[in-house]
Motif scaffolding. Structure first.
Motif, PDB file in Angstrom:
ATOM      1  N   LEU A   3      23.923 -42.609   8.643  1.00 18.87           N
ATOM      2  CA  LEU A   3      24.008 -41.145   8.144  1.00 18.87           C
ATOM      3  C   LEU A   3      25.223 -41.010   7.387  1.00 18.87           C
ATOM      4  O   LEU A   3      26.377 -41.440   7.634  1.00 18.87           O
TER       5      LEU A   3
ATOM      6  N   PRO B 294      34.010 -34.910  11.244  1.00 23.42           N
ATOM      7  CA  PRO B 294      32.839 -35.682  11.335  1.00 23.42           C
ATOM      8  C   PRO B 294      32.874 -37.154  11.634  1.00 23.42           C
ATOM      9  O   PRO B 294      33.767 -37.767  11.845  1.00 23.42           O
ATOM     10  N   GLN B 295      31.863 -37.627  12.256  1.00 16.41           N
ATOM     11  CA  GLN B 295      31.585 -38.904  12.568  1.00 16.41           C
ATOM     12  C   GLN B 295      31.204 -39.749  11.522  1.00 16.41           C
ATOM     13  O   GLN B 295      30.532 -39.262  10.370  1.00 16.41           O
TER      14      GLN B 295
ATOM     15  N   LEU C 144      27.666 -37.173   5.930  1.00 12.50           N
ATOM     16  CA  LEU C 144      28.013 -35.982   6.043  1.00 12.50           C
ATOM     17  C   LEU C 144      27.573 -35.065   5.065  1.00 12.50           C
ATOM     18  O   LEU C 144      27.973 -35.513   3.831  1.00 12.50           O
TER      19      LEU C 144
ATOM     20  N   PHE D  85      29.280 -43.209   9.939  1.00 12.12           N
ATOM     21  CA  PHE D  85      28.531 -44.031  10.388  1.00 12.12           C
ATOM     22  C   PHE D  85      28.563 -45.367   9.719  1.00 12.12           C
ATOM     23  O   PHE D  85      28.580 -45.609   8.494  1.00 12.12           O
ATOM     24  N   GLY D  86      28.171 -46.348  10.424  1.00 14.74           N
ATOM     25  CA  GLY D  86      27.663 -47.805   9.832  1.00 14.74           C
ATOM     26  C   GLY D  86      26.226 -47.649   9.151  1.00 14.74           C
ATOM     27  O   GLY D  86      25.676 -46.735   9.182  1.00 14.74           O
TER      28      GLY D  86
ATOM     29  N   PHE E 213      27.437 -29.343  12.151  1.00 12.74           N
ATOM     30  CA  PHE E 213      27.502 -30.309  11.054  1.00 12.74           C
ATOM     31  C   PHE E 213      25.824 -30.456  10.518  1.00 12.74           C
ATOM     32  O   PHE E 213      24.844 -30.447  11.294  1.00 12.74           O
TER      33      PHE E 213
ATOM     34  N   TYR F 115      23.869 -33.702   8.762  1.00 10.35           N
ATOM     35  CA  TYR F 115      23.929 -34.876   8.016  1.00 10.35           C
ATOM     36  C   TYR F 115      22.562 -35.363   7.313  1.00 10.35           C
ATOM     37  O   TYR F 115      21.560 -34.902   7.572  1.00 10.35           O
TER      38      TYR F 115
ATOM     39  N   PHE G 277      23.002 -47.925  15.614  1.00 12.87           N
ATOM     40  CA  PHE G 277      24.174 -47.122  14.752  1.00 12.87           C
ATOM     41  C   PHE G 277      25.451 -46.908  15.476  1.00 12.87           C
ATOM     42  O   PHE G 277      25.663 -46.789  16.541  1.00 12.87           O
TER      43      PHE G 277
END
Lengths: 114, 112
Positions: A44, B100-101, A46, B103-104, A34, A36, B90
Motif C-alpha cells: 500500500l 502514515p504507515q 499513501l 508498507f513492504g 488516510f 491508501y 504485509f
C-alpha cells in the motif's frame, strides 16, 4: 468500537470520467484520516492524509479528499481518471488512544475502462 | 532508501511446519505492524510494536508470535502453520502519531 465503512466495494468508470470513492467513519473524537492505494501485487502507498486544518486535502496523482466532520466522511475524488488509476483504494482512520494504529476500511476496487 | 524489506516474497509451506516472515526497515521508525490481507476482509492487524522491546496483540493474533529485539527488525513467526493462515502478509512501520504507515511489498504465503 470505531469503524470505517467504504460504501462501494467496486467502482467501474470510463477513462477521463470523474470518480468519487466514499468513506465514512464512526468516532466522537478527533482522528487522523488516510487514503491508501494498492496496485496489483504491491504494497500500500499513501495517497493523502488529513491531520488538521483545511478540510480539502490534495494528494498524489491528482487525487483529493474532503473531510466533513458533521457527516464523519472523508470521500476521495479525482476529476478525470486514467487507466493507470485502476487499483484497490483503502480508507483508514487512526485509533483513539493509540493514534499510530489504524482502523481500515475493506477497500474499494476502482476499475477504469477505456 | 529501501524503506521496508520483507522476505521471502512468497512461500509454500506444509501444514504443521513453522515459518518466520522477516521484516526490516531502515527509516528508524518506532512503531511496526504485521497485517494479513484476505479477499473481502481487507487488512487485519495481527501484532504490533510501538517501540523496540514491546509488542501488542492486534485483532487476529492467534497462531502468530512476534519479537522486537531492535528498532529495525520485526519478524513474524507461525509456530505450526494451518491452511487458514494462507494469506498475503504485509509489514508496515510508522513514526509519530498522525504520520502514515509505510508498507513492504508483502509475503504471499500458502499453507497446504
Amino acid at each position: 468500537a470505531q469503524s470505517v465503512t467504504q460504501l462501494d466495494s467496486q467502482v467501474p468508470v470510463f477513462e477521463e470520467a470523474p470518480v468519487e470513492l466514499r468513506c465514512n467513519y464512526s468516532s466522537s473524537v478527533s482522528v487522523y484520516l488516510f487514503w491508501y492505494v494498492q496496485y496489483p501485487n504491491q504494497g500500500l502507498q499513501l495517497l493523502l492524509k488529513y491531520l488538521s486544518g483545511s478540510t480539502l486535502v490534495k494528494g498524489i496523482n491528482g487525487f483529493e479528499a474532503e473531510f466533513n466532520k458533521s457527516q464523519t466522511s472523508f470521500h476521495l475524488r479525482k476529476p478525470s481518471v486514467h487507466i493507470s488509476d485502476t487499483a484497490e483504494y483503502f480508507c483508514a482512520v487512526s485509533e483513539p488512544g493509540n493514534n499510530r494504529k489504524l482502523i481500515w476500511g475493506l477497500g474499494t476496487s476502482l476499475a477504469v475502462n477505456p | 532508501t529501501a524503506g521496508i524489506t520483507q522476505a521471502p516474497t512468497s512461500q509454500i509451506l506444509a501444514a504443521g511446519r513453522s515459518m518466520t516472515l522477516r521484516c526490516t526497515q531502515d527509516m528508524r521508525h518506532n512503531a511496526m505492524y504485521w497485517y494479513r490481507q484476505d479477499l473481502g476482509l481487507g487488512l487485519r492487524l495481527i501484532h504490533y510494536s510501538n517501540t523496540a522491546g514491546t509488542t501488542g496483540k492486534g485483532e487476529v493474533p492467534d497462531g502468530y508470535s512476534v519479537s522486537r529485539a531492535n528498532t529495525d527488525d520485526f519478524p513474524l513467526t507461525l509456530a505450526s502453520a494451518v491452511p487458514s493462515q494462507t494469506s498475503v502478509y504485509f509489514c508496515a512501520s510508522s513514526d509519530q502519531g498522525g504520520q502514515p504507515q509505510h508498507f513492504g511489498d508483502g509475503t504471499r504465503l500458502s499453507i497446504l
